[in-house]
Design a protein around this motif. Sequence first.
Motif, PDB file in Angstrom:
ATOM      1  N   VAL A  12       8.566  -5.983 -48.023  1.00 14.69           N
ATOM      2  CA  VAL A  12       7.283  -6.659 -47.838  1.00 14.69           C
ATOM      3  C   VAL A  12       7.033  -6.762 -46.336  1.00 14.69           C
ATOM      4  O   VAL A  12       7.937  -7.130 -45.584  1.00 14.69           O
ATOM      5  N   TYR A  13       5.822  -6.443 -45.948  1.00 10.83           N
ATOM      6  CA  TYR A  13       5.468  -6.435 -44.529  1.00 10.83           C
ATOM      7  C   TYR A  13       4.485  -7.561 -44.214  1.00 10.83           C
ATOM      8  O   TYR A  13       3.697  -7.973 -45.061  1.00 10.83           O
ATOM      9  N   LEU A  14       4.543  -8.015 -42.977  1.00 11.00           N
ATOM     10  CA  LEU A  14       3.529  -8.926 -42.458  1.00 11.00           C
ATOM     11  C   LEU A  14       3.023  -8.337 -41.153  1.00 11.00           C
ATOM     12  O   LEU A  14       3.721  -8.376 -40.133  1.00 11.00           O
ATOM     13  N   GLN A  15       1.844  -7.745 -41.212  1.00 12.31           N
ATOM     14  CA  GLN A  15       1.209  -7.202 -40.021  1.00 12.31           C
ATOM     15  C   GLN A  15       0.490  -8.337 -39.310  1.00 12.31           C
ATOM     16  O   GLN A  15      -0.381  -8.985 -39.896  1.00 12.31           O
ATOM     17  N   MET A  16       0.856  -8.567 -38.072  1.00 16.31           N
ATOM     18  CA  MET A  16       0.289  -9.675 -37.306  1.00 16.31           C
ATOM     19  C   MET A  16      -0.463  -9.119 -36.110  1.00 16.31           C
ATOM     20  O   MET A  16       0.151  -8.512 -35.221  1.00 16.31           O
ATOM     21  N   ASN A  17      -1.772  -9.304 -36.097  1.00 18.82           N
ATOM     22  CA  ASN A  17      -2.624  -8.827 -35.016  1.00 18.82           C
ATOM     23  C   ASN A  17      -3.217 -10.011 -34.263  1.00 18.82           C
ATOM     24  O   ASN A  17      -3.261 -11.129 -34.774  1.00 18.82           O
ATOM     25  N   ASN A  18      -3.690  -9.730 -33.072  1.00 20.98           N
ATOM     26  CA  ASN A  18      -4.314 -10.759 -32.241  1.00 20.98           C
ATOM     27  C   ASN A  18      -3.441 -12.011 -32.186  1.00 20.98           C
ATOM     28  O   ASN A  18      -3.903 -13.135 -32.426  1.00 20.98           O
ATOM     29  N   LEU A  19      -2.195 -11.815 -31.863  1.00 18.14           N
ATOM     30  CA  LEU A  19      -1.252 -12.927 -31.856  1.00 18.14           C
ATOM     31  C   LEU A  19      -1.599 -13.946 -30.776  1.00 18.14           C
ATOM     32  O   LEU A  19      -2.116 -13.597 -29.707  1.00 18.14           O
ATOM     33  N   LYS A  20      -1.317 -15.186 -31.082  1.00 16.36           N
ATOM     34  CA  LYS A  20      -1.599 -16.303 -30.186  1.00 16.36           C
ATOM     35  C   LYS A  20      -0.296 -17.039 -29.877  1.00 16.36           C
ATOM     36  O   LYS A  20       0.648 -16.980 -30.669  1.00 16.36           O
ATOM     37  N   PRO A  21      -0.238 -17.720 -28.746  1.00 11.48           N
ATOM     38  CA  PRO A  21       0.990 -18.466 -28.419  1.00 11.48           C
ATOM     39  C   PRO A  21       1.407 -19.429 -29.530  1.00 11.48           C
ATOM     40  O   PRO A  21       2.614 -19.621 -29.751  1.00 11.48           O
TER      41      PRO A  21
END
Length: 125
Positions: free
Chosen positions: A79-88
């Motif tokens: 299972v994948y979790l694609q994380m875009n536009n990451l924030k602090p």
Amino acid sequence: EVQLVESGGGLVQAGGSLRLSCTTSGFPVGDYAIGWFRQAPGKEREGVSCFKCDGGSTYYIDSVKGRFTISSDSAKNTVYLQMNNLKPEDTAIYYCAAPITVVGTMMGTYGENYWGKGTLVTVSS
């Protein structure tokens, strides 16, 4: 033996992307709803996303909607979790777990549940 192993964490600048992976052994990914949780320093653990939980739906916590995408590859038991536009504020240890249920806006595990050891995501400003 059931195992969940996370990978893909790291250090990224704000606005960047990471893809986390959760690879299972001991059961096929299609047998359970699998989800991602995170725990930031000094904060409680929170449910982030769940794949095919409670009747096949996909769940995201409000703060990641539109930025994170959960998916799975049954051939790879991952299972994948694609994380875009990451924030602090996304900085945390991310864990995958199964099985998952969602009640209202609360995501949690139930019964005999399984957890990975976590992967650290650090987002710099």
